[in-house]
Design a protein around this motif. Structure first.
Motif, PDB file in Angstrom:
ATOM      1  N   LEU A  29      -9.018 -20.217  49.038  1.00  0.00           N
ATOM      2  CA  LEU A  29      -8.440 -21.302  48.250  1.00  0.00           C
ATOM      3  C   LEU A  29      -9.465 -21.779  47.228  1.00  0.00           C
ATOM      4  O   LEU A  29     -10.668 -21.782  47.492  1.00  0.00           O
ATOM      5  N   ARG A  30      -8.963 -22.160  46.071  1.00  0.00           N
ATOM      6  CA  ARG A  30      -9.828 -22.678  45.008  1.00  0.00           C
ATOM      7  C   ARG A  30      -9.354 -24.073  44.645  1.00  0.00           C
ATOM      8  O   ARG A  30      -8.167 -24.313  44.520  1.00  0.00           O
ATOM      9  N   LYS A  31     -10.294 -24.952  44.429  1.00  0.00           N
ATOM     10  CA  LYS A  31      -9.970 -26.318  44.030  1.00  0.00           C
ATOM     11  C   LYS A  31     -10.249 -26.454  42.542  1.00  0.00           C
ATOM     12  O   LYS A  31     -11.310 -26.054  42.070  1.00  0.00           O
ATOM     13  N   ARG A  32      -9.282 -27.008  41.808  1.00  0.00           N
ATOM     14  CA  ARG A  32      -9.443 -27.204  40.365  1.00  0.00           C
ATOM     15  C   ARG A  32      -9.234 -28.673  40.034  1.00  0.00           C
ATOM     16  O   ARG A  32      -8.210 -29.244  40.376  1.00  0.00           O
ATOM     17  N   SER A  33     -10.170 -29.275  39.381  1.00  0.00           N
ATOM     18  CA  SER A  33     -10.031 -30.650  38.895  1.00  0.00           C
ATOM     19  C   SER A  33      -9.530 -30.555  37.457  1.00  0.00           C
ATOM     20  O   SER A  33     -10.308 -30.365  36.519  1.00  0.00           O
ATOM     21  N   THR A  34      -8.230 -30.692  37.284  1.00  0.00           N
ATOM     22  CA  THR A  34      -7.625 -30.440  35.976  1.00  0.00           C
ATOM     23  C   THR A  34      -7.634 -31.649  35.046  1.00  0.00           C
ATOM     24  O   THR A  34      -7.538 -31.475  33.838  1.00  0.00           O
ATOM     25  N   ALA A  35      -7.751 -32.843  35.573  1.00  0.00           N
ATOM     26  CA  ALA A  35      -7.685 -34.030  34.710  1.00  0.00           C
ATOM     27  C   ALA A  35      -8.804 -34.063  33.669  1.00  0.00           C
ATOM     28  O   ALA A  35      -8.524 -34.219  32.478  1.00  0.00           O
ATOM     29  N   PRO A  36     -10.066 -33.904  34.054  1.00  0.00           N
ATOM     30  CA  PRO A  36     -11.122 -33.941  33.024  1.00  0.00           C
ATOM     31  C   PRO A  36     -10.987 -32.797  32.021  1.00  0.00           C
ATOM     32  O   PRO A  36     -11.246 -32.960  30.832  1.00  0.00           O
ATOM     33  N   VAL A  37     -10.571 -31.636  32.487  1.00  0.00           N
ATOM     34  CA  VAL A  37     -10.411 -30.472  31.622  1.00  0.00           C
ATOM     35  C   VAL A  37      -9.294 -30.713  30.607  1.00  0.00           C
ATOM     36  O   VAL A  37      -9.407 -30.368  29.428  1.00  0.00           O
ATOM     37  N   ALA A  38      -8.201 -31.315  31.069  1.00  0.00           N
ATOM     38  CA  ALA A  38      -7.046 -31.560  30.187  1.00  0.00           C
ATOM     39  C   ALA A  38      -7.427 -32.462  29.019  1.00  0.00           C
ATOM     40  O   ALA A  38      -6.921 -32.280  27.906  1.00  0.00           O
ATOM     41  N   ALA A  72      -6.216 -18.509  25.611  1.00  0.00           N
ATOM     42  CA  ALA A  72      -6.950 -18.375  26.880  1.00  0.00           C
ATOM     43  C   ALA A  72      -8.459 -18.641  26.767  1.00  0.00           C
ATOM     44  O   ALA A  72      -9.018 -19.333  27.626  1.00  0.00           O
ATOM     45  N   PRO A  73      -9.161 -18.148  25.745  1.00  0.00           N
ATOM     46  CA  PRO A  73     -10.606 -18.419  25.685  1.00  0.00           C
ATOM     47  C   PRO A  73     -10.958 -19.900  25.504  1.00  0.00           C
ATOM     48  O   PRO A  73     -12.090 -20.302  25.766  1.00  0.00           O
ATOM     49  N   PHE A  74     -10.001 -20.698  25.072  1.00  0.00           N
ATOM     50  CA  PHE A  74     -10.257 -22.123  24.860  1.00  0.00           C
ATOM     51  C   PHE A  74      -9.974 -22.968  26.102  1.00  0.00           C
ATOM     52  O   PHE A  74     -10.159 -24.183  26.082  1.00  0.00           O
ATOM     53  N   LEU A  75      -9.513 -22.330  27.168  1.00  0.00           N
ATOM     54  CA  LEU A  75      -9.255 -23.039  28.417  1.00  0.00           C
ATOM     55  C   LEU A  75     -10.564 -23.195  29.179  1.00  0.00           C
ATOM     56  O   LEU A  75     -11.194 -22.206  29.543  1.00  0.00           O
ATOM     57  N   LEU A  76     -10.968 -24.427  29.385  1.00  0.00           N
ATOM     58  CA  LEU A  76     -12.201 -24.670  30.137  1.00  0.00           C
ATOM     59  C   LEU A  76     -11.995 -24.192  31.569  1.00  0.00           C
ATOM     60  O   LEU A  76     -10.960 -24.451  32.164  1.00  0.00           O
ATOM     61  N   GLU A  77     -12.932 -23.483  32.088  1.00  0.00           N
ATOM     62  CA  GLU A  77     -12.871 -22.910  33.432  1.00  0.00           C
ATOM     63  C   GLU A  77     -11.788 -21.845  33.568  1.00  0.00           C
ATOM     64  O   GLU A  77     -11.426 -21.452  34.662  1.00  0.00           O
ATOM     65  N   GLY A  78     -11.218 -21.387  32.464  1.00  0.00           N
ATOM     66  CA  GLY A  78     -10.202 -20.336  32.517  1.00  0.00           C
ATOM     67  C   GLY A  78      -8.874 -20.836  33.036  1.00  0.00           C
ATOM     68  O   GLY A  78      -8.668 -22.030  33.263  1.00  0.00           O
ATOM     69  N   ASP A  79      -7.939 -19.907  33.184  1.00  0.00           N
ATOM     70  CA  ASP A  79      -6.619 -20.256  33.696  1.00  0.00           C
ATOM     71  C   ASP A  79      -6.719 -20.446  35.209  1.00  0.00           C
ATOM     72  O   ASP A  79      -7.786 -20.287  35.791  1.00  0.00           O
ATOM     73  N   PHE A  80      -5.604 -20.770  35.862  1.00  0.00           N
ATOM     74  CA  PHE A  80      -5.641 -21.003  37.301  1.00  0.00           C
ATOM     75  C   PHE A  80      -6.031 -19.747  38.065  1.00  0.00           C
ATOM     76  O   PHE A  80      -6.698 -19.806  39.080  1.00  0.00           O
ATOM     77  N   PHE A  81      -5.582 -18.591  37.588  1.00  0.00           N
ATOM     78  CA  PHE A  81      -5.898 -17.328  38.229  1.00  0.00           C
ATOM     79  C   PHE A  81      -6.877 -16.552  37.363  1.00  0.00           C
ATOM     80  O   PHE A  81      -6.883 -16.682  36.149  1.00  0.00           O
ATOM     81  N   GLN A  82      -7.670 -15.727  37.979  1.00  0.00           N
ATOM     82  CA  GLN A  82      -8.659 -14.909  37.292  1.00  0.00           C
ATOM     83  C   GLN A  82      -8.070 -13.527  37.022  1.00  0.00           C
ATOM     84  O   GLN A  82      -7.121 -13.118  37.689  1.00  0.00           O
ATOM     85  N   PRO A  83      -8.631 -12.790  36.066  1.00  0.00           N
ATOM     86  CA  PRO A  83      -8.109 -11.450  35.766  1.00  0.00           C
ATOM     87  C   PRO A  83      -8.025 -10.543  36.996  1.00  0.00           C
ATOM     88  O   PRO A  83      -7.102  -9.751  37.125  1.00  0.00           O
ATOM     89  N   GLU A  84      -8.964 -10.668  37.914  1.00  0.00           N
ATOM     90  CA  GLU A  84      -8.936  -9.816  39.110  1.00  0.00           C
ATOM     91  C   GLU A  84      -7.789 -10.171  40.071  1.00  0.00           C
ATOM     92  O   GLU A  84      -7.471  -9.400  40.966  1.00  0.00           O
ATOM     93  N   ASP A  85      -7.159 -11.330  39.876  1.00  0.00           N
ATOM     94  CA  ASP A  85      -6.009 -11.719  40.699  1.00  0.00           C
ATOM     95  C   ASP A  85      -4.720 -11.042  40.234  1.00  0.00           C
ATOM     96  O   ASP A  85      -3.730 -11.014  40.957  1.00  0.00           O
TER      97      ASP A  85
END
Length: 188
Positions: A29-38, A72-85
Motif C-alpha cells: 500500500l502507498r500513502k499519498r498526501s494529495t492536498a499539498p500537491v493539488a 504527466a511530467p508536471f504531476l508532483l510525485e507522479g500519478d497514483f500508479f507508477q509505470p511498472e504497475d
C-alpha cells in the motif's frame, strides 16, 4: 478505518471450483498526501492551459493521449500508479492507469476555468481570475462547480464495469452530491 496504514494487504483472488487453494500475494500500500500537491498542480495546470498545451477532443472533451503524456511530467510525485504497475495487455483495465493527468483537464473544463477552441483549452475569464488568486480558493470553486456539473461522468472511463450503457444509473450530479455529503462526514 485505522489511524495507521498497514504496509500490505492480501490480494483478493476470486475462488473457482476447479482451482486449487491459491495463496494470496501481499500488495504493497502507498500513502499519498494529495492536498499539498493539488495546490501546486492547480496553478501549473492553469498555466499549461494558458500556453495551449492541453488538447481535448472537440466531441467528447476528453484529453488526448498526447495531452495525458504532456501533463504527466508536471504531476508532483507522479500519478497514483507508477509505470511498472501498468499491465502489458491492452484489454486489461490496468493498462491505462493515468488518473490525475486525465482528470485535471476535465476538472478545469467542468469548473469553467478553461474554454475549448480548435481542440485546445485556453483560459476563460474565470481561469484568468483564478491564476491571480490563492490556489485553495480556485480549488474550492472548482470543487463546488464539479459537484453540480454533468459535463463528465467518471464511470464512462471505467471499461471494466459491464452494462453501463444499458444500466439506469442515477444522475451524475446526484451521485457527486452523495459522495460530497459522505466526504463531509469524514474527519479532516
Amino acid at each position: 478505518s485505522s489511524d495507521e496504514l498497514p504496509a500490505t494487504v492480501a490480494e483478493q483472488i476470486p475462488s473457482s471450483p476447479s482451482s486449487e487453494e491459491e495463496k494470496p500475494e501481499p500488495i504493497e500500500l502507498r500513502k499519498r498526501s494529495t492536498a499539498p500537491v493539488a495546490l501546486s498542480e492547480f496553478s501549473t495546470m492553469l498555466r499549461l492551459a494558458e500556453s495551449g498545451k492541453i488538447r481535448v477532443s472537440d466531441k467528447t472533451r476528453k484529453p488526448s493521449q498526447a495531452t495525458i503524456e504532456a501533463v504527466a511530467p508536471f504531476l508532483l510525485e507522479g500519478d497514483f500508479f507508477q509505470p511498472e504497475d501498468r499491465s502489458e495487455y491492452p484489454e486489461d483495465p490496468g493498462s491505462d492507469l493515468s488518473m490525475r493527468a486525465f482528470a485535471w483537464p476535465c476538472i478545469l473544463q467542468a469548473a469553467g476555468l478553461v474554454s475549448l477552441s480548435g481542440g485546445k483549452l485556453g483560459l476563460s475569464p474565470a481561469g484568468r481570475k483564478a491564476v491571480s488568486q490563492p490556489p485553495h480558493e480556485g480549488i474550492r470553486a472548482a470543487w463546488n462547480k464539479w459537484i453540480g456539473t454533468s459535463l463528465f461522468d467518471e464511470f464512462e472511463r471505467i471499461d471494466a464495469i459491464k452494462g453501463k450503457q444499458s444500466a439506469r444509473l442515477s444522475a451524475v450530479a446526484d451521485r457527486r452530491r452523495a459522495v460530497s455529503g459522505a466526504l463531509d462526514e469524514c474527519p479532516p
